[in-house]
Design a protein around this motif. Sequence first.
Motif, PDB file in Angstrom:
ATOM      1  N   ARG B 167      52.428  59.367  59.529  1.00 32.46           N
ATOM      2  CA  ARG B 167      51.296  58.481  59.210  1.00 32.46           C
ATOM      3  C   ARG B 167      51.589  57.062  59.680  1.00 32.46           C
ATOM      4  NH1 ARG B 167      50.808  61.573  54.486  1.00 32.46           N
ATOM      5  NH2 ARG B 167      52.205  60.161  53.389  1.00 32.46           N
ATOM      6  N   GLY B 168      52.864  56.661  59.556  1.00 36.51           N
ATOM      7  CA  GLY B 168      53.257  55.347  60.062  1.00 36.51           C
ATOM      8  C   GLY B 168      53.004  55.254  61.560  1.00 36.51           C
ATOM      9  N   ILE B 170      50.676  56.937  63.305  1.00 35.24           N
ATOM     10  CA  ILE B 170      49.230  56.795  63.528  1.00 35.24           C
ATOM     11  C   ILE B 170      48.817  55.357  63.242  1.00 35.24           C
ATOM     12  CG2 ILE B 170      46.921  57.535  62.808  1.00 35.24           C
ATOM     13  CD1 ILE B 170      48.037  60.232  62.144  1.00 35.24           C
ATOM     14  N   ALA B 171      49.357  54.801  62.142  1.00 34.97           N
ATOM     15  CA  ALA B 171      48.992  53.431  61.759  1.00 34.97           C
ATOM     16  C   ALA B 171      49.397  52.446  62.857  1.00 34.97           C
ATOM     17  CB  ALA B 171      49.654  53.067  60.428  1.00 34.97           C
ATOM     18  N   GLU B 174      47.184  52.717  65.901  1.00 33.85           N
ATOM     19  CA  GLU B 174      45.815  52.210  65.754  1.00 33.85           C
ATOM     20  C   GLU B 174      45.759  50.702  65.552  1.00 33.85           C
ATOM     21  OE1 GLU B 174      43.272  54.280  62.971  1.00 33.85           O
ATOM     22  OE2 GLU B 174      42.007  52.501  62.919  1.00 33.85           O
ATOM     23  N   ASN B 175      46.653  50.171  64.748  1.00 35.79           N
ATOM     24  CA  ASN B 175      46.560  48.747  64.402  1.00 35.79           C
ATOM     25  C   ASN B 175      47.939  48.260  63.987  1.00 35.79           C
ATOM     26  OD1 ASN B 175      46.062  46.238  63.241  1.00 35.79           O
ATOM     27  ND2 ASN B 175      44.075  46.875  62.434  1.00 35.79           N
ATOM     28  N   ALA B 178      48.153  45.601  61.040  1.00 32.77           N
ATOM     29  CA  ALA B 178      47.887  46.169  59.724  1.00 32.77           C
ATOM     30  C   ALA B 178      49.046  47.072  59.302  1.00 32.77           C
ATOM     31  CB  ALA B 178      46.574  46.942  59.730  1.00 32.77           C
ATOM     32  N   ALA B 179      49.624  47.794  60.258  1.00 34.17           N
ATOM     33  CA  ALA B 179      50.762  48.667  59.935  1.00 34.17           C
ATOM     34  C   ALA B 179      51.945  47.841  59.430  1.00 34.17           C
ATOM     35  CB  ALA B 179      51.163  49.478  61.162  1.00 34.17           C
ATOM     36  N   VAL B 184      55.395  49.012  57.565  1.00 38.61           N
ATOM     37  CA  VAL B 184      55.920  49.907  58.598  1.00 38.61           C
ATOM     38  C   VAL B 184      56.793  49.096  59.564  1.00 38.61           C
ATOM     39  CG1 VAL B 184      55.331  51.533  60.431  1.00 38.61           C
ATOM     40  CG2 VAL B 184      53.827  51.307  58.448  1.00 38.61           C
TER      41      VAL B 184
END
Lengths: 234, 293
Positions: B167-168, B170-171, B174-175, B178-179, B184
């Motif tokens: 999930r980290g 993907i985060a 994507e951004n 924000a991650a 992260v």
Amino acid sequence: MLEIKNLQVYYGLIQAIKDVSFKVNEGEVIALIGANGAGKTTILHTITGLLPAKNGEVVYEGKDLLKIPAHEIISHGIAHVPEGRQVFSQLTVYENLLMGAYTRKDKDEIEESLVNIYKRFPRLEERKGQYAGTLSGGEQQMLAMGRALMSKPRIVLMDEPSMGLSPILVEEVFDIIESIRKSGTTVLLVEQNAKKALSIADRGYVLETGNIVLEGSASSLLNDESVKKAYLGE
Amino acid sequence: MSFLSYLIRGISLGSVYSIIALGYTMVYGIAKMLNFAHGDIIMIGGYVIFTIMSTIGLPPFVAVLVGIVLCTLLGVTIERIAYKPLRSASSLAVLITAIGVSYFLQNFALLIFGADAKSFTSVIKLSPLELAGGKLTISGETLVTIPLCIIIMVFLSVFVKKTKVGRGMIAVSENKEAAILMGVNVNRTIAITFAIGSALAAVASALMFSAYPALSTTSGAMPGIKAFVAAVFGGIGSIPGAMIGGILLGIIEILSRAYISSQLADAIVFLVLILVLLVKPTGILGKKIQEKV
């Protein structure tokens, strides 16, 4: 709790923050108001390490935040709800909330926080399996706030939470900020909607082109002639 | 029956492309860079496995395992030394660096392993499967490659979707900002991605050189470029896209070689890429997430 001392921030050669000092005490809601481009977002980004400071100090409970890598800031109890929500559109609502608890290791307590967030934002529970990119602007704002609260912060920095929302939703967002404060979390609120921000804040600072030009209790700022003229549209 | 056998060979070759393409696409998704040295990691993996098996004489299983470990280390080291210092540089600088790393690896291999091509001994000792009374033969390599590719695909999809590290990833893809705000560690996430991609490159090299044994210092370049095409074809940044793109590419290549011309097969592969990009610039499964503002 959080003290900013003589902060100076540059974007290349352009000085965005000239000399800013302010203080946030535990349990307060502090409003940082000012026009577009005054440097409000820059200050929040410097606090959470997304931008480097040229000079000055950011002290949080005795720790110099400028020396802590950006990704470690959240585990010190500082959550940042960024401007424009910035939810992860390719993750579901539930997975976005889990991202908020990324640095937490206490599995049972994360579950408990999740239950609390769903209680506070019933819409998020209804849509927990939905991709965040498909939510409405208001729902995304709720998700961004819920995600920040999942880190169990002691202070939340909020950047323009009411931006682009309908009046009813603006009302809802400010109700939530009040309830966050009631639960004992400190809030540093950056807003263009100065009237609403000052109406729920304890104290406020007015930022103009990289400098703080006015500060005081929220009620005194609300009654200040220059603030009224420049920011309250009266 | 010959069509079916070509098709199976195409899927098998395509599976290898898919495994390589996964490395390309994951690194692109997370670090937003095209790692053109990825193909050369396959070549290095091939030499490592070859040396351990043929020169030292250890069993294939050990050779592949060492190959995976060394390629993983190599990938992470390259990222650390060559790409990490360029994190905030322009993407052109990173691209040129990647091309430089690619030439470095080729010439390094030339120095160590010599200029003469080696003949790779297959790591797969499975005997071919004969079907339809001997009319359809499926090689041992194919029998291993296709299922292994499916396993890797399923494993990676689950890893990315269901684990915290995934999930980290993907985060970050994507951004990034924000991650970071979620806690992260972007540098670590990128390093993990390079590790996974390079480990997969080693697996791909064991499979590819077992089926196509000619091993030279440039033999990673062409499959690398084709896997890159496969990643773009399927939609760069998308894991299932890399898989579909790779397999389609393999099928197109083998069928063109069989029915049109073996000289033109590569040209046809790239022609198909151009056509797909003209019709759908984001690739078959290119990401175009609906976003309400």
